[in-house]
Design a protein around this motif. Sequence first.
Motif, mmCIF file in Angstrom:
data_model
loop_
_atom_site.group_PDB
_atom_site.id
_atom_site.type_symbol
_atom_site.label_atom_id
_atom_site.label_comp_id
_atom_site.label_asym_id
_atom_site.label_seq_id
_atom_site.Cartn_x
_atom_site.Cartn_y
_atom_site.Cartn_z
ATOM 1 N N SER A 1 -5.992 17.769 -3.153
ATOM 2 C CA SER A 1 -6.360 18.326 -1.839
ATOM 3 C C SER A 1 -5.301 19.297 -1.358
ATOM 4 C CB SER A 1 -6.488 17.232 -0.778
ATOM 5 O OG SER A 1 -7.499 16.348 -1.123
ATOM 6 N N ASN A 2 -4.033 18.875 -1.413
ATOM 7 C CA ASN A 2 -2.969 19.757 -0.927
ATOM 8 C C ASN A 2 -2.856 21.012 -1.788
ATOM 9 O OD1 ASN A 2 -2.416 18.199 1.227
ATOM 10 N ND2 ASN A 2 -0.326 17.681 0.666
ATOM 11 N N ALA A 3 -3.021 20.842 -3.093
ATOM 12 C CA ALA A 3 -2.942 22.015 -3.982
ATOM 13 C C ALA A 3 -4.084 22.978 -3.675
ATOM 14 C CB ALA A 3 -2.995 21.560 -5.436
ATOM 15 N N PHE A 4 -5.255 22.440 -3.386
ATOM 16 C CA PHE A 4 -6.414 23.298 -3.092
ATOM 17 C C PHE A 4 -6.193 24.083 -1.799
ATOM 18 C CE2 PHE A 4 -10.612 24.478 -1.660
ATOM 19 C CZ PHE A 4 -11.217 24.897 -2.839
ATOM 20 N N LEU A 5 -5.668 23.407 -0.781
ATOM 21 C CA LEU A 5 -5.425 24.083 0.502
ATOM 22 C C LEU A 5 -4.365 25.175 0.344
ATOM 23 C CD1 LEU A 5 -5.539 20.971 2.845
ATOM 24 C CD2 LEU A 5 -7.227 22.814 2.718
ATOM 25 N N ILE B 1 0.834 -1.204 0.000
ATOM 26 C CA ILE B 1 0.000 0.000 0.000
ATOM 27 C C ILE B 1 0.870 1.256 0.000
ATOM 28 C CG2 ILE B 1 -1.839 1.233 1.227
ATOM 29 C CD1 ILE B 1 -1.729 -2.002 2.552
ATOM 30 N N GLU B 2 0.638 2.095 -0.991
ATOM 31 C CA GLU B 2 1.374 3.355 -1.106
ATOM 32 C C GLU B 2 0.689 4.411 -0.244
ATOM 33 O OE1 GLU B 2 4.410 4.374 -2.959
ATOM 34 O OE2 GLU B 2 3.786 5.588 -1.255
ATOM 35 N N LYS B 3 1.359 4.843 0.817
ATOM 36 C CA LYS B 3 0.777 5.866 1.697
ATOM 37 C C LYS B 3 1.518 7.204 1.570
ATOM 38 C CE LYS B 3 -1.505 5.698 6.173
ATOM 39 N NZ LYS B 3 -2.747 5.987 5.518
ATOM 40 N N SER B 4 2.762 7.154 1.060
ATOM 41 C CA SER B 4 3.473 8.406 0.801
ATOM 42 C C SER B 4 2.672 9.198 -0.228
ATOM 43 C CB SER B 4 4.860 8.113 0.211
ATOM 44 O OG SER B 4 5.637 7.357 1.093
ATOM 45 N N THR B 5 2.898 10.514 -0.258
ATOM 46 C CA THR B 5 2.218 11.329 -1.272
ATOM 47 C C THR B 5 2.975 11.203 -2.588
ATOM 48 O OG1 THR B 5 1.506 12.848 0.430
ATOM 49 C CG2 THR B 5 1.449 13.669 -1.837
ATOM 50 N N VAL B 6 2.281 10.714 -3.592
ATOM 51 C CA VAL B 6 2.954 10.393 -4.865
ATOM 52 C C VAL B 6 2.115 10.879 -6.046
ATOM 53 C CG1 VAL B 6 4.175 8.362 -3.984
ATOM 54 C CG2 VAL B 6 1.840 8.119 -4.831
ATOM 55 N N LYS C 1 6.297 21.129 -1.894
ATOM 56 C CA LYS C 1 6.693 20.107 -2.862
ATOM 57 C C LYS C 1 5.487 19.510 -3.593
ATOM 58 C CE LYS C 1 6.734 15.856 -0.089
ATOM 59 N NZ LYS C 1 5.561 15.179 -0.622
ATOM 60 N N ASP C 2 4.368 19.390 -2.899
ATOM 61 C CA ASP C 2 3.210 18.755 -3.534
ATOM 62 C C ASP C 2 2.583 19.653 -4.606
ATOM 63 O OD1 ASP C 2 3.658 16.564 -1.975
ATOM 64 O OD2 ASP C 2 2.082 16.988 -0.513
ATOM 65 N N VAL C 3 2.570 20.969 -4.354
ATOM 66 C CA VAL C 3 2.010 21.865 -5.371
ATOM 67 C C VAL C 3 2.902 21.830 -6.615
ATOM 68 C CG1 VAL C 3 1.315 24.232 -5.904
ATOM 69 C CG2 VAL C 3 0.953 23.344 -3.614
#
Length: 479
Positions: free
Chosen positions: A226-230, A116-121, A282-284
Amino acid sequence: MRIAVIGSGYVGLVAAVCFAELGHDVLSVDSDHDKIALLRGGQVPIHERFLPELVNRHRGKRLCFSTSVTEAVDQSDAVFITVGTPQSETGEADLSFVEAVAQEIASAISDFKVIIEKSTVPVRTCESLRKTLLLNGARPDSFSVASNPEFLREGTAVTDFLYPDRLVIGVDDAASASLLSSIYRPLTDGSYYRQESAIPFVGYAHAQAPIIVTDTKSAELIKHASNAFLAMKISFINAVANIAEFVGADIEQVSAGIGSDSRIGTKFLNAGIGYGGSCFPKDVQAFRVVAEHCNYEFGLLTEVIRVNAEQRSRFLKKVRNALWTLRGKRLGVLGLAFKGDTDDIRESPALEIISVLLKEGAYVCAYDPVAIPKAKEVLDTNRIFYATDPYTAASGCDAVLILTEWKQFAQLDLEKLRSVVKHPIVIDGRNLYRPQEMARAGFVYHSIGRPVAIPECMSFDGESDSMHRESAIRFATTG
Ligand SMILES: NC(=O)c1ccc[n+]([C@@H]2O[C@H](COP(=O)([O-])OP(=O)(O)OC[C@H]3O[C@@H](n4cnc5c(N)ncnc54)[C@H](O)[C@@H]3O)[C@@H](O)[C@H]2O)c1
């Protein structure tokens, strides 16, 4: 259920400990031998509420620690990957840690496992994970791959994990769906919340955690979006703050007015020095590159990043305007972590601002309730000192800068603060005080998206507009 969690950082350690709290047998793995030695000895390497209690409750019983991925794979039915996915030079997510773990898992698989991939990818990482496992010798029938993005926030990580707004499970086959559903069942059927020993939650929480089941690609997209929206919400309110500042409006009133619309909501509408931390920046960036690879130019995200960077520069300009010159000035800095309630300094706006101030010749005396040891590792200069409390940091300084929204910084004894500073100037990057309260306490108070507040007894006529280029309001001082 027997669970392995590979990577014992902010996410992996919290996940491992919480899975044990939900009744599973967990092996928490990290390649960092020192970290594992600490954990085996009962010490917790990160500052996170409830984590020490839970490590203590389950260590040596349902929770063990190891440096061996092979051992972990061998002893488990589910293997969660929670290693870092930092930003690469090109802006995309660097998946080399995920790949390295996948290679190790592949050579250790003997019977069926769900990985299961739980890291943000980025979207489609599950596909690459599947290919890597096959390429490295795992039999096609010996595993399936799933996505289970994590939404916890540092500072409230344990309660975020145990009382989630929603769980997202991205699965492409029935075996993964059934295994992940049973792992989270104590939350989704609410039985965990009825246990007397359950970690308490203050505020509204669902009686049963909602679960959203999607395909793997959609789950991966949900996390990045989600992260980009926040981050977009933060940059939006900061952009509005700049207008408020120019016209002399109050961004706090504006935020409250916008946020009370239930379609918008009040959260993440706090004007300040911009977002930081190990995720949003980093996520954006990574999501923008994902879009590029899909032949879509996500210009909105480019602007979110630009506004965020500009917010730091604008704050530095405020400091320069308030102090005229910086060389040789002593600044008391409150806050080093990227936000309150954490010792995480990764991509901390506070550190970025301090670095520029030091380069420009200022002396900094900094205080943070927990982040000083980590900051000392990266802020290497002889012009920075560390204090043991906010008043010592402010003592004899030309201005006090508030850079992290720790609760204790919003509850300072202003009289005491006024008595220790050399000049009563506070430049608040987190809007922790009401301007009139600060002016009444005798401070010239600069904040974000609000007029400069000046005590009535100080007469720098015309200065506020010409020097600060911010509108100003005078208030009578108390006492
Ligand atoms: N920190 C957060 O608030 C948060 C929230 C949600 C999602 N995420 C995502 O979760 C992931 C992990 O983030 P984090 O903050 O926990 O990172 P972290 O840097 O705190 O932890 C990662 C850990 O993985 C370990 N590691 C690296 N390679 C390894 C290997 N081959 N084998 C075993 N261990 C290995 C490292 O030693 C480290 O302890 C990232 O993708 C992040 O974006 C983070």
